[in-house]
Scaffold this motif. Structure first.
Motif, PDB file in Angstrom:
ATOM      1  N   VAL A  48       1.037   5.688  16.392  1.00 19.39           N
ATOM      2  CA  VAL A  48       1.645   5.853  15.072  1.00 19.39           C
ATOM      3  C   VAL A  48       2.711   4.776  14.869  1.00 19.39           C
ATOM      4  N   PRO A  49       2.653   4.014  13.783  1.00 22.48           N
ATOM      5  CA  PRO A  49       3.668   2.992  13.566  1.00 22.48           C
ATOM      6  C   PRO A  49       5.058   3.595  13.377  1.00 22.48           C
ATOM      7  N   LEU A  63      10.170   0.958  10.730  1.00 23.78           N
ATOM      8  CA  LEU A  63       8.965   0.219  11.062  1.00 23.78           C
ATOM      9  C   LEU A  63       9.348  -1.147  11.611  1.00 23.78           C
ATOM     10  N   GLY A  64       8.820  -1.466  12.785  1.00 25.05           N
ATOM     11  CA  GLY A  64       9.148  -2.724  13.434  1.00 25.05           C
ATOM     12  C   GLY A  64       8.351  -3.887  12.872  1.00 25.05           C
ATOM     13  N   PRO A  65       8.568  -5.091  13.437  1.00 22.88           N
ATOM     14  CA  PRO A  65       7.824  -6.278  12.988  1.00 22.88           C
ATOM     15  C   PRO A  65       6.319  -6.066  13.077  1.00 22.88           C
ATOM     16  N   GLU A  75       2.057  -0.017   0.137  1.00 22.43           N
ATOM     17  CA  GLU A  75       2.376  -0.419   1.507  1.00 22.43           C
ATOM     18  C   GLU A  75       3.881  -0.639   1.647  1.00 22.43           C
ATOM     19  N   VAL A  76       4.466  -0.061   2.690  1.00 23.75           N
ATOM     20  CA  VAL A  76       5.910  -0.164   2.911  1.00 23.75           C
ATOM     21  C   VAL A  76       6.165  -0.651   4.328  1.00 23.75           C
ATOM     22  N   SER A  77       7.348  -1.245   4.530  1.00 26.05           N
ATOM     23  CA  SER A  77       7.750  -1.721   5.850  1.00 26.05           C
ATOM     24  C   SER A  77       9.260  -1.572   5.973  1.00 26.05           C
ATOM     25  N   GLY A  78       9.802  -1.915   7.150  1.00 29.76           N
ATOM     26  CA  GLY A  78      11.242  -1.806   7.361  1.00 29.76           C
ATOM     27  C   GLY A  78      11.679  -0.356   7.497  1.00 29.76           C
TER      28      GLY A  78
END
Length: 249
Positions: A48-49, A63-65, A75-78
């Motif tokens: 799981v991210p 969320l990592g690199p 889509e999301v990050s960080g």
């Protein structure tokens, strides 16, 4: 009479197939790979991210690199704040993986759902008792009007099995009735913790049909990664309900 029996068997077989289709749905409970309780300490979960935690404003994930999730089609990050969750929970995506986050009592759980999980891909149809019209019983619904065994119980159904009067506490199911019970088959032919039956709404005169051929296992009969209700003491029957699903293979 033949037509009546044929209709009964045909309807039961269609219901049985629909039940198995729900069991083996790509992101049904057979696809759950683990159950993880969230707290203030961020934790990483295999496959799981991100690092997941329960913060002051609800569920959050870092969320990592190279990691991302899809939330509400975006889509999301960080650092992502998913916020508070209720019993229905939320689901976010990572490729074919679905990450379910939901509240249970005072806690918040996270359950990954992977269509490739062996429990789903290796599932065999659940054994059942032979269907019989004899297990389609007419009951009377008695709504509660005051004291009740639990806050969410709505009443009781009374009926007769093998000449013995029986009463079961019922819960609401979108206007219908939800019965969680154990009986003399529990721990022998059927799952020890009990089974469940969903019945249609009672008629205006309080009558309701209980088709015990459509009794199903609770999710915990198949996987340890679910939370299941326990039958109330009143719903532990001494008679045998020899209908519906048996212990899964």
């Amino acid at each position: 009479m033949v037509d009546v029996v044929d209709d009964f068997l045909g309807e039961w077989q269609a219901w049985r197939q629909a039940r198995e289709d729900r069991l083996t749905a790509p992101h049904g409970f057979l696809s759950i790979t683990g159950l993880h309780w969230l707290d203030a300490t961020p934790q990483r979960i295999d496959g799981v991210p991100g690092a997941w935690a329960l913060g002051p404003s609800g569920v959050e994930v870092d969320l990592g690199p190279g990691e991302s999730l899809t939330v509400d089609g975006r889509e999301v990050s960080g650092h992502v704040l998913l916020g508070p969750v209720d019993d229905a929970g939320i689901r976010v995506h990572s490729g074919e993986l679905v990450v379910e986050v939901a509240s249970r009592g005072a806690g918040v759980l996270l359950r990954p759902r992977d269509p490739a999980h062996p429990l789903r891909t290796g599932h065999r149809p659940t054994p059942v008792y032979p269907p019989s019209p004899d297990w389609v019983l007419t009951a009377r619904f008695h709504p509660y009007d005051g004291d009740r065994p639990t806050a969410d119980a709505v009443g009781e159904v009374s009926f007769t099995v093998a000449g013995e009067p029986v009463r079961l506490v019922a819960y609401d199911d979108d206007g219908g009735l939800w019965l969680v019970f154990a009986d003399a088959t529990s721990g022998r032919a059927t799952y020890p913790a009990g089974r469940q039956l969903v019945a249609p709404p009672p008629s205006a005169d309080g009558m309701v049909v209980l088709d015990f051929n459509r009794t199903t296992n609770l999710p915990c009969a198949y996987t340890e990664f679910t939370t299941c209700p326990v039958p109330l003491p009143q719903n532990r029957l001494t008679v045998a309900i020899e209908a519906g699903e048996k212990i899964p293979d």
